[in-house]
Every structure is written in structure tokens, then in C-alpha cells.
Motif scaffolding. Structure first.
Motif, PDB file in Angstrom:
ATOM      1  N   ILE A  13     -30.212 -45.374  53.550  1.00 43.80           N
ATOM      2  CA  ILE A  13     -29.034 -45.481  54.413  1.00 43.80           C
ATOM      3  C   ILE A  13     -27.855 -45.009  53.579  1.00 43.80           C
ATOM      4  O   ILE A  13     -27.587 -45.545  52.499  1.00 43.80           O
ATOM      5  CB  ILE A  13     -28.808 -46.919  54.907  1.00 43.80           C
ATOM      6  CG1 ILE A  13     -29.958 -47.352  55.830  1.00 43.80           C
ATOM      7  CG2 ILE A  13     -27.471 -47.034  55.634  1.00 43.80           C
ATOM      8  CD1 ILE A  13     -29.843 -48.781  56.339  1.00 43.80           C
ATOM      9  N   VAL A  14     -27.167 -43.969  54.055  1.00 50.03           N
ATOM     10  CA  VAL A  14     -26.051 -43.370  53.329  1.00 50.03           C
ATOM     11  C   VAL A  14     -24.769 -43.685  54.083  1.00 50.03           C
ATOM     12  O   VAL A  14     -24.630 -43.350  55.260  1.00 50.03           O
ATOM     13  CB  VAL A  14     -26.228 -41.843  53.198  1.00 50.03           C
ATOM     14  CG1 VAL A  14     -25.098 -41.250  52.350  1.00 50.03           C
ATOM     15  CG2 VAL A  14     -27.589 -41.506  52.588  1.00 50.03           C
ATOM     16  N   ILE A  15     -23.820 -44.317  53.407  1.00 47.09           N
ATOM     17  CA  ILE A  15     -22.601 -44.765  54.082  1.00 47.09           C
ATOM     18  C   ILE A  15     -21.381 -44.559  53.198  1.00 47.09           C
ATOM     19  O   ILE A  15     -21.449 -44.722  51.975  1.00 47.09           O
ATOM     20  CB  ILE A  15     -22.719 -46.255  54.488  1.00 47.09           C
ATOM     21  CG1 ILE A  15     -21.493 -46.684  55.307  1.00 47.09           C
ATOM     22  CG2 ILE A  15     -22.923 -47.155  53.274  1.00 47.09           C
ATOM     23  CD1 ILE A  15     -21.658 -48.042  55.967  1.00 47.09           C
ATOM     24  N   GLU A  16     -20.278 -44.173  53.827  1.00 47.80           N
ATOM     25  CA  GLU A  16     -18.981 -44.160  53.159  1.00 47.80           C
ATOM     26  C   GLU A  16     -18.383 -45.567  53.304  1.00 47.80           C
ATOM     27  O   GLU A  16     -18.113 -46.010  54.426  1.00 47.80           O
ATOM     28  CB  GLU A  16     -18.045 -43.153  53.812  1.00 47.80           C
ATOM     29  CG  GLU A  16     -18.488 -41.704  53.689  1.00 47.80           C
ATOM     30  CD  GLU A  16     -17.663 -40.809  54.593  1.00 47.80           C
ATOM     31  OE1 GLU A  16     -16.635 -40.271  54.119  1.00 47.80           O
ATOM     32  OE2 GLU A  16     -18.042 -40.651  55.772  1.00 47.80           O
ATOM     33  N   PRO A  17     -18.151 -46.268  52.202  1.00 47.42           N
ATOM     34  CA  PRO A  17     -17.539 -47.601  52.306  1.00 47.42           C
ATOM     35  C   PRO A  17     -16.140 -47.563  52.908  1.00 47.42           C
ATOM     36  O   PRO A  17     -15.657 -48.571  53.400  1.00 47.42           O
ATOM     37  CB  PRO A  17     -17.505 -48.094  50.854  1.00 47.42           C
ATOM     38  CG  PRO A  17     -18.554 -47.292  50.162  1.00 47.42           C
ATOM     39  CD  PRO A  17     -18.543 -45.950  50.819  1.00 47.42           C
ATOM     40  N   LEU A  18     -15.500 -46.392  52.838  1.00 47.53           N
ATOM     41  CA  LEU A  18     -14.255 -46.169  53.555  1.00 47.53           C
ATOM     42  C   LEU A  18     -14.410 -44.807  54.218  1.00 47.53           C
ATOM     43  O   LEU A  18     -14.400 -43.780  53.556  1.00 47.53           O
ATOM     44  CB  LEU A  18     -13.045 -46.195  52.618  1.00 47.53           C
ATOM     45  CG  LEU A  18     -11.674 -46.426  53.275  1.00 47.53           C
ATOM     46  CD1 LEU A  18     -10.633 -46.827  52.228  1.00 47.53           C
ATOM     47  CD2 LEU A  18     -11.184 -45.233  54.053  1.00 47.53           C
ATOM     48  N   LEU A  19     -14.621 -44.841  55.534  1.00 52.03           N
ATOM     49  CA  LEU A  19     -14.892 -43.618  56.292  1.00 52.03           C
ATOM     50  C   LEU A  19     -13.744 -42.633  56.116  1.00 52.03           C
ATOM     51  O   LEU A  19     -12.590 -42.963  56.395  1.00 52.03           O
ATOM     52  CB  LEU A  19     -15.071 -43.977  57.768  1.00 52.03           C
ATOM     53  CG  LEU A  19     -15.745 -42.959  58.680  1.00 52.03           C
ATOM     54  CD1 LEU A  19     -17.184 -42.700  58.264  1.00 52.03           C
ATOM     55  CD2 LEU A  19     -15.696 -43.454  60.127  1.00 52.03           C
ATOM     56  N   GLY A  20     -14.042 -41.426  55.663  1.00 52.75           N
ATOM     57  CA  GLY A  20     -13.009 -40.453  55.368  1.00 52.75           C
ATOM     58  C   GLY A  20     -12.618 -39.614  56.564  1.00 52.75           C
ATOM     59  O   GLY A  20     -11.681 -39.940  57.289  1.00 52.75           O
ATOM     60  N   GLU A  21     -13.337 -38.515  56.783  1.00 47.95           N
ATOM     61  CA  GLU A  21     -13.041 -37.636  57.911  1.00 47.95           C
ATOM     62  C   GLU A  21     -13.069 -38.389  59.240  1.00 47.95           C
ATOM     63  O   GLU A  21     -12.412 -37.991  60.197  1.00 47.95           O
ATOM     64  CB  GLU A  21     -14.060 -36.485  57.966  1.00 47.95           C
ATOM     65  CG  GLU A  21     -13.923 -35.472  56.867  1.00 47.95           C
ATOM     66  CD  GLU A  21     -12.726 -34.572  57.068  1.00 47.95           C
ATOM     67  OE1 GLU A  21     -12.390 -34.265  58.225  1.00 47.95           O
ATOM     68  OE2 GLU A  21     -12.129 -34.165  56.053  1.00 47.95           O
TER      69      GLU A  21
END
Length: 441
Positions: A203-211
Motif C-alpha cells: 500500500i503506497v500512500i502520501e502521508p500528506l496528499l500533494g497534487e
């Protein structure tokens, strides 16, 4: 003197039209948080190389480190003729990254390359193929990372078909009513209807969603994902390419949650604009690939390693993580004043961590309809007044702040004044057609 217009004519003739181009300026020099174009105009840079310059432009310590390395050698390829600085970068990252055990590091060249190598490592370690990503995510522009990215236009349009075994889940957005409970339940549904949990490698996740709009992942959401990964033997990958290296007030955004991932991908601000990126993770995962299975010609280039070591020094010596929090507080307070001035009818939401702040613009405070056109006008007006900004979000209606952490308070306040003025001008331009029509009647 060369002009911006003349250079733009050369760009049109020589450069692919598919490249991004936001402002009609060409940079002559830059220092700290400021840029000067070829015509001598000054700009406050709130983009910092699209997030690659946490320590600012041309930091003296970084410049000196690159110059010293260049005088020795610029490249050998670490796989055939290694050098100590690569080891030093790996050792320092291993010390700083919390990954639930002893850490090891792989250096690569770009953020997308780091994400792809994280996928390779997860698949090699688990002997599985499925990868789960999230709506609104951005993981890169290579074919695999485009498949993982959750925005079609402009990143994926016309470029398919894409690699398979990529599955998309929901990312919480509390401002728009997408709850943690809904998103965790959607993951359970995905396991029931799309791919069994035992077939998922990562599971790949941005801890702070960028785009996707500069949305921090709620702590309870990250905790729920960690539980699922532990339960099903899935590798948890934190994509910190945009949010890493102090921007959020911690070295990595996931540190705000108290959750430890298995792998962390990083890049952008890692070496103050010199191309380098990394995957840091649990030693058993990092060692699961056969010798020769990972690497790249320019991976961990000596100049980039020298810059990365200098960046780590600067972050510590100048307390830039603490400064990120101070900048974030000042920015947020100023944006709240602008928001209150207009009764929340323009800036609907202000969110983020540390200095990594997003301001979501809406057409109406109650309906929360995204104000895409207004956002574009505000950014254009701000540039004309000497402030460089960029948008984010699925509807391009979030002004994102990717500021150098060497910003002064005076520069923050000047930028806030420009934003306030730019919103006024943009709103007036939107009302102009209606006023003209009324006058004509």
C-alpha cells in the motif's frame, strides 16, 4: 539585454510543447527565497523548485559542498567504483528514518524512480504483485508511476495503456465529507471485490496528499492502514518525495502520525535541487532483491551526495524544522485573516502541516464548489506582483505553499499582502462581465 519575450520565442522553437510552463519569466539568479529574472525583476519564490529547495536557492554551505566535490570527481557510477559520500548519506538516513527496525538505504535519481524501486522491493519481498494507491495521489511521470497517479489530466492523458495490478482506494477529505471510516471500509470492499489481501504486495500512500490538494492523512487513517498491513503481510510505503526534508516541521510528514512505515521514498528537497532520491526501509525488505537487481548510472551521484549531506547539516544547524512550523503558523494566521475578511466565501479551507499549507478556493462557502478559474487568476495576478505560486487539487483550486524554509517573516508578510490584493483583483475581473452587461441594459 536579453528579454523574457525573446527567450520565450526560443523556447517555442526548440522545446517540446508538452513541458509545463507557468510564468513568462526566465531566471537570471536566485538566492534564499528570492528569484530575479533576466530583466531584473524580483520574485518571492513560494514554489522552491516545485518543492525541491527546502534550504532555499544557492545556500552557501550546499554550494561549497558541490564545488569541493566537483574539484575531486563528478561521477564514477557507484556500482563499479564506489565512494564514501554515498555511504555517509545512507548512514545518516538510516539513523533518521523510523521504519520499524534496522534500516538500509538505496539511492536513485528521481522521486518517480524511488517509488518504482519501492514497488520492486515490495514485490520481491512478498512475492506478490498487487499495489494499492489512493485517489488524488501523485507518484511520478514514468509509465508505472503514472498508473499509480490519481489524476488523468495532464499526467496520464494519451499515454496509456498502463501497467496492471494497480488498485485505487479512497483518501480521506474531511472538508468534503470523505471520512476515515468510509475510506477504511472502502479498503475492505476492495479486498472483497477487486483483489484479495493476500495478493497485495504494498500500500503506497502520501502521508500528506500533494497534487491531490495538500490534505494530511488523519492519524486514525494511517493507524488503520498500518493494522491492515500487519494483518495481511502487506508492505506499507510512505511516499515523502514532496513532503519530506523538513517541509512539514518534521523530517518526514508521517512522523506526525506516530506510524512507522516499512519503506519511505524521498527526493525533491533532499539535495537542494541536485537530482537524487532514495528508498529507505527495513533491512530485510531492502536486502530481498538479488545482487544487481537495483541501481542506475547516475544513482547517488557524488555531487548529489555532497549536496544531500550539506542539506542535512543545514536543516539541523539552522533549525529549519522549527522554522517550518513558525512559517506555517504565520502563513496560516495570515490566510485566516484573508478568509475572515471575505466571510469564508473565497478561501473555504486552510490545511496542512508545518509550512506545507494548502488554501482551497471555492465559489461559495456553503456549496463549496471548486473555484478553478478564480484560482488560476489569483496565481497569475500574484506573479504579476512578484510572487510565484502554484495550484493543486483534483480541480486545481488549491493554492499550495512549497516555500523555502529560509523565508523571513517580512517575506511571508509581503507575500500575504500580494495574495490578498490578487484575490481582490481576480474577484473584480470575475464580476466585470456582469457589471458590463448591467451597464449595457
Amino acid at each position: 539585454m536579453v528579454s523574457n519575450v525573446a527567450l520565450d520565442e526560443r523556447r517555442n522553437a526548440a522545446v517540446s510543447a508538452g513541458g509545463a510552463w507557468s510564468f513568462p519569466i526566465y531566471v537570471e539568479r536566485a538566492q534564499g527565497a528570492e528569484i530575479w529574472d533576466v530583466e531584473g525583476r524580483r520574485y518571492i519564490d513560494f514554489l522552491s523548485g516545485m518543492g525541491a529547495l527546502a534550504v532555499g536557492h544557492s545556500h552557501p554551505k550546499v554550494v561549497a559542498a558541490i564545488q569541493a566535490q566537483l574539484a575531486k570527481f563528478s561521477h564514477t557510477f557507484f556500482g563499479t567504483a564506489p565512494y564514501e559520500s554515498y555511504l555517509a548519506v545512507a548512514e545518516r538516513l538510516n539513523q533518521r528514518c523510523k521504519v520499524g527496525g534496522r534500516a538500509k538505504t538505496l539511492l536513485v535519481t528521481t522521486g518517480a524512480e524511488a517509488v518504482e524501486n519501492a514497488v520492486k522491493l515490495a514485490r520481491a519481498y512478498t512475492k506478490r504483485r498487487g499495489i494499492i494507491v489512493f485517489g488524488g495521489a501523485f507518484h511520478g511521470r514514468t509509465l508505472l508511476t503514472m498508473a499509480m497517479t490519481g489524476k488523468v489530466n495532464p499526467y496520464k492523458q494519451s499515454f496509456g495503456p498502463f501497467p496492471g495490478n494497480i488498485y485505487r482506494a479512497h483518501y480521506p477529505d474531511l472538508y468534503r465529507g470523505v471520512s476515515v471510516e468510509h475510506c477504511l471500509a472502502a479498503l475492505d470492499t476492495l479486498f472483497e471485490s477487486e483483489i484479495e489481501a493476500s495478493a497485495v504486495a504494498a500500500i503506497v500512500i502520501e502521508p500528506l496528499l500533494g497534487e491531490g490538494g495538500f490534505i494530511p492523512a488523519p492519524v486514525e487513517f494511517m493507524a488503520g492502514i498500518r493494522r491492515l498491513c500487519d494483518q495481511h503481510g502487506i508492505v506499507l510505503v510512505a511516499d515523502e518525495v514532496q513532503s519530506g526534508f523538513g517541509r512539514t516541521g518534521r523530517l518526514f510528514a508521517i512522523e506526525h502520525t506516530g506510524i512507522e512505515p516499512d519503506l519511505i521514498t524521498m527526493g525533491k528537497s533532499m539535495a537542494a535541487g541536485i537530482p537524487v532520491a532514495a528508498v529507505v526501509g527495513k533491512a530485510e525488505i531492502m536486502d530481498s532483491v538479488a545482487v544487481g537487481g537495483l541501481g542506475g548510472t547516475y544513482a547517488g551521484n557524488p555531487l548529489a551526495c555532497a549536496a544531500a549531506l550539506a542539506v542535512l547539516d543545514v536543516l539541523e544547524e539552522e533549525n529549519l524544522l522549527g522554522r517550518a512550523n513558525e512559517i506555517g503558523e504565520r502563513l496560516t494566521a495570515g490566510l485566516q485573516r484573508i478568509q475572515k475578511k471575505r466571510n469564508r466565501t473565497v478561501i473555504g479551507d486552510i490545511r496542512g502541516l508545518g509550512s506545507m499549507i494548502g488554501a482551497e478556493l471555492v465559489e461559495d462557502g456553503e456549496t463549496r464548489k471548486p473555484a478553478r478559474a478564480l484560482t488560476a487568476k489569483v496565481i497569475k495576478e500574484a506573479a504579476s506582483r512578484g510572487l510565484l505560486l502554484a495550484s493543486a487539487g483534483r480541480h486545481f483550486n488549491v493554492i499550495r505553499f512549497l516555500v523555502p524554509l529560509v523565508l523571513t517573516d517580512a517575506q511571508v508578510d509581503e507575500a500575504l499582502g500580494i495574495i490578498d490584493e490578487s484575490i481582490d483583483v481576480a474577484l473584480e475581473s470575475e464580476l466585470a462581465p456582469a457589471k458590463a452587461a448591467a451597464q449595457a441594459r
